[in-house]
Design an enzyme around this catalytic site. Structure first.
Site, PDB file in Angstrom:
ATOM      1  N   CYS A  95       1.891   0.201 -10.318  1.00 46.40           N
ATOM      2  CA  CYS A  95       2.230  -0.377 -11.625  1.00 46.40           C
ATOM      3  C   CYS A  95       3.478   0.302 -12.196  1.00 46.40           C
ATOM      4  O   CYS A  95       3.919   1.352 -11.712  1.00 46.40           O
ATOM      5  CB  CYS A  95       1.046  -0.247 -12.583  1.00 46.40           C
TER       6      CYS A  95
ATOM      7  N   ASN B  11      -8.257   5.914  -8.966  1.00 50.38           N
ATOM      8  CA  ASN B  11      -8.201   5.368 -10.323  1.00 50.38           C
ATOM      9  C   ASN B  11      -9.493   5.688 -11.064  1.00 50.38           C
ATOM     10  O   ASN B  11     -10.590   5.706 -10.485  1.00 50.38           O
ATOM     11  CB  ASN B  11      -7.863   3.877 -10.341  1.00 50.38           C
TER      12      ASN B  11
ATOM     13  N   GLU C  92      -2.312   6.977  -8.468  1.00 54.48           N
ATOM     14  CA  GLU C  92      -1.064   7.723  -8.249  1.00 54.48           C
ATOM     15  C   GLU C  92      -0.898   8.818  -9.306  1.00 54.48           C
ATOM     16  O   GLU C  92      -0.543   9.963  -9.013  1.00 54.48           O
ATOM     17  CB  GLU C  92       0.145   6.776  -8.347  1.00 54.48           C
TER      18      GLU C  92
HETATM   19  N1  THU Z   1      -4.430   0.610 -10.028  1.00 52.78           N
HETATM   20  C1  THU Z   1      -4.099   1.808  -9.456  1.00 52.78           C
HETATM   21  O1  THU Z   1      -4.860   2.784  -9.558  1.00 52.78           O
HETATM   22  N2  THU Z   1      -2.941   1.900  -8.772  1.00 52.78           N
HETATM   23  C2  THU Z   1      -2.115   0.850  -8.472  1.00 52.78           C
HETATM   24  O2  THU Z   1      -1.124   1.015  -7.777  1.00 52.78           O
HETATM   25  C3  THU Z   1      -2.444  -0.489  -9.017  1.00 52.78           C
HETATM   26  C4  THU Z   1      -3.561  -0.543 -10.006  1.00 52.78           C
HETATM   27  C5  THU Z   1      -5.733   0.487 -10.690  1.00 52.78           C
HETATM   28  C6  THU Z   1      -5.749   0.406 -12.178  1.00 52.78           C
HETATM   29  C7  THU Z   1      -7.103  -0.280 -12.425  1.00 52.78           C
HETATM   30  O3  THU Z   1      -8.136   0.697 -12.375  1.00 52.78           O
HETATM   31  C8  THU Z   1      -7.264  -1.194 -11.224  1.00 52.78           C
HETATM   32  O4  THU Z   1      -6.375  -0.697 -10.226  1.00 52.78           O
HETATM   33  C9  THU Z   1      -6.957  -2.638 -11.504  1.00 52.78           C
HETATM   34  O5  THU Z   1      -5.723  -2.790 -12.103  1.00 52.78           O
END
Ligand code: THU
Length: 145
Positions: free
Chosen positions: A98, A52, A65
């Site tokens: 998400c 992320n 993802e």
């Molecule tokens: N996030 C992801 O990268 N993937 C997921 O499956 C759930 C959420 C990230 C987005 C943000 O940077 C942090 O997790 C908190 O929501």
């Protein structure tokens, strides 16, 4: 090559989860401090890491993802090229992607793509893109000329 996805062996799933854990260490998360890693395997065996990437304008955050898929697409891969995706985060149970990621996983990975969701405690579950987002909006829903 057949279009069908081969079921993942537990050894393959573990390898992909381990790759996702490595990807997770690259996360840029100064706001949430919540690191997520993804490992996307192509049918030819290449593994793309995704993490992320957050932004001070919070809504611009890109999840692990989508980072993995966008890397693979930017490298020339296309829907149909993907074999499996693993995602890990420091969640109580296996991480839940998400809604935006479920939509992207569905279109680029295809509904039958095997998806392994895990956490840092070694818990994981195997599912598919279609199970994660039944009835996804897709190309067929757009008007044709
Ligand atoms: N996030 C992801 O990268 N993937 C997921 O499956 C759930 C959420 C990230 C987005 C943000 O940077 C942090 O997790 C908190 O929501």
């Amino acid at each position: 090559m057949s279009d069908a996805h081969v079921p993942l062996t537990s050894e393959n799933a573990q390898t992909l989860l381990d790759e996702a854990l490595v990807a997770r260490t690259k996360a840029y998360v100064p706001y949430s401090r919540f690191q997520v890693g993804a490992a996307l395997q192509t049918r030819d065996g290449t593994i793309y890491h995704g993490c992320n990437v957050e932004n001070a304008s919070f809504g611009l955050t890109n999840c692990a993802e989508r980072t993995a898929f966008f890397r693979a697409i930017a490298d020339g891969h296309r829907p149909g090229d993907f074999a499996a995706l693993a995602v890990v985060g420091d969640t109580r149970g296996p991480i839940a992607p998400c809604g935006a990621c479920r939509q992207v996983i569905s279109e680029l990975g295809g509904v039958d793509l095997p998806v392994i969701l895990g956490n840092l405690g070694g818990e994981f579950m195997a599912t598919t893109a279609g199970e994660l987002l039944p009835g996804a909006f897709d190309q067929q829903d757009l008007p044709r000329d």
